[in-house]
Design a protein around this motif. Structure first.
Motif, short mmCIF file in Angstrom:
data_model
loop_
_atom_site.label_atom_id
_atom_site.label_comp_id
_atom_site.label_asym_id
_atom_site.label_seq_id
_atom_site.Cartn_x
_atom_site.Cartn_y
_atom_site.Cartn_z
N GLU A 62 0.77 -1.34 0.00
CA GLU A 62 -0.04 -0.02 -0.23
C GLU A 62 0.99 1.47 -0.03
O GLU A 62 0.67 2.26 -0.54
N LEU A 63 1.97 1.17 0.89
CA LEU A 63 2.68 2.48 0.92
C LEU A 63 3.62 2.68 -0.25
O LEU A 63 3.61 3.83 -1.00
N ILE A 64 4.06 1.57 -0.92
CA ILE A 64 4.86 1.88 -2.06
C ILE A 64 4.00 2.24 -3.28
O ILE A 64 4.35 3.20 -4.16
N ALA A 65 2.77 1.52 -3.42
CA ALA A 65 2.02 1.84 -4.34
C ALA A 65 1.56 3.21 -4.26
O ALA A 65 1.44 3.99 -5.32
N GLY A 66 1.23 3.72 -3.32
CA GLY A 66 0.66 5.27 -2.99
C GLY A 66 1.89 6.16 -3.34
O GLY A 66 1.59 6.98 -3.85
N ILE A 73 4.16 7.77 -11.26
CA ILE A 73 5.04 6.82 -11.77
C ILE A 73 4.29 5.39 -11.96
O ILE A 73 3.46 5.16 -11.02
N SER A 74 4.06 4.96 -13.29
CA SER A 74 3.17 4.00 -13.72
C SER A 74 1.72 4.00 -12.78
O SER A 74 1.42 3.17 -12.28
N VAL A 75 1.19 5.26 -13.36
CA VAL A 75 -0.08 5.56 -12.76
C VAL A 75 -1.01 4.32 -13.10
O VAL A 75 -1.74 3.95 -11.97
N ARG A 76 -1.40 3.94 -14.21
CA ARG A 76 -2.23 2.88 -14.63
C ARG A 76 -1.90 1.69 -13.81
O ARG A 76 -2.87 0.87 -13.52
N GLU A 77 -0.51 1.11 -13.83
CA GLU A 77 -0.39 -0.13 -13.19
C GLU A 77 -0.52 -0.06 -11.51
O GLU A 77 -1.03 -0.97 -11.02
N ASN A 78 -0.03 1.26 -11.06
CA ASN A 78 -0.40 1.30 -9.59
C ASN A 78 -1.79 1.51 -9.16
O ASN A 78 -2.27 1.09 -8.30
N LEU A 81 -3.26 -1.95 -9.30
CA LEU A 81 -2.90 -2.75 -8.03
C LEU A 81 -3.63 -2.02 -6.87
O LEU A 81 -4.09 -3.02 -6.23
N ILE A 82 -3.88 -0.98 -6.71
CA ILE A 82 -4.87 -0.39 -5.54
C ILE A 82 -6.02 -0.71 -5.89
O ILE A 82 -6.77 -1.10 -4.92
N GLY A 83 -6.62 -0.73 -7.09
CA GLY A 83 -8.03 -1.01 -7.21
C GLY A 83 -8.47 -2.31 -7.28
O GLY A 83 -9.52 -2.74 -6.48
N THR A 129 -9.90 4.68 -8.88
CA THR A 129 -8.88 4.07 -9.74
C THR A 129 -9.19 3.31 -11.04
O THR A 129 -8.27 3.36 -11.95
N LEU A 130 -10.31 3.20 -11.27
CA LEU A 130 -10.86 2.69 -12.67
C LEU A 130 -10.61 3.72 -13.73
O LEU A 130 -10.37 3.75 -14.73
N ALA A 131 -10.93 5.01 -13.24
CA ALA A 131 -10.79 6.27 -14.07
C ALA A 131 -8.98 6.54 -14.27
O ALA A 131 -8.85 6.70 -15.38
N LEU A 132 -8.43 6.39 -13.21
CA LEU A 132 -7.00 6.51 -13.57
C LEU A 132 -6.43 5.36 -14.13
O LEU A 132 -5.29 5.72 -15.06
N MET A 133 -6.77 4.16 -14.26
CA MET A 133 -6.34 3.01 -15.06
C MET A 133 -6.67 3.22 -16.48
O MET A 133 -5.94 3.14 -17.26
N ALA A 134 -7.86 3.80 -16.77
CA ALA A 134 -8.43 4.14 -18.08
C ALA A 134 -7.90 5.28 -18.83
O ALA A 134 -7.31 5.23 -19.84
#
Length: 144
Positions: A62-66, A73-78, A81-83, A129-134
């Motif tokens: 959680e901390l590293i992904a945040g 950095i790697s917004v879609r991937e993180n 992960l968070i989603g 997070t879905l919006a950030l992934m998209a």
């Protein structure tokens, strides 16, 4: 709706909000692993042998992904992960509510009581997070 979710300023604020929530949640759990371990135990889902492993690893994820999300950095991937974590949390909370467990979620170390409000909060963050992934978020990003 697509116009709102794809707006670069909405995505920037969404990225910062999700990042701060997960940085704070991870840091709280890291600072008190015994309490978080007890929270995991209270769900009565994992075998006893795995509880401490999850109590140690999950907060760091959680901390590293945040942090990575905060800096873009790697917004879609993180975000994915968070989603995924949020989806798992929603399912666990739902299962625990169905089972009638009167426990705290463990969200920020000790957490708050389980209930529809917690499912709503996590669902709201999942949608973000879905919006950030998209659409990603390149504004003020170190990973353009």
């Amino acid at each position: 709706m697509k116009k709102i979710f794809s707006n670069e300023y909405f995505l920037l604020v969404a990225r910062f909000v999700i990042a701060i929530v997960f940085i704070y949640a991870g840091a709280e759990k890291i600072s008190d692993p015994n309490s978080f371990s007890q929270s995991i135990y209270n769900y009565r889902i994992l075998p006893a042998e795995l509880i401490n492993i999850f109590a140690i690893i999950l907060p760091w994820i959680e901390l590293i992904a945040g942090i990575l999300l905060l800096f873009g950095i790697s917004v879609r991937e993180n975000s994915a992960l968070i989603g995924s974590l949020l989806l798992i949390f929603i399912i666990l909370i739902g299962i625990s509510m169905i089972r009638g467990l009167d426990i705290n979620c463990g969200c920020f170390g000790k957490g708050t009581p389980l209930g529809w409000r917690k499912i709503g909060e996590n669902t709201f963050m999942l949608i973000i997070t879905l919006a950030l992934m998209a659409f990603g978020s390149k504004k003020f990003s170190l990973n353009e």
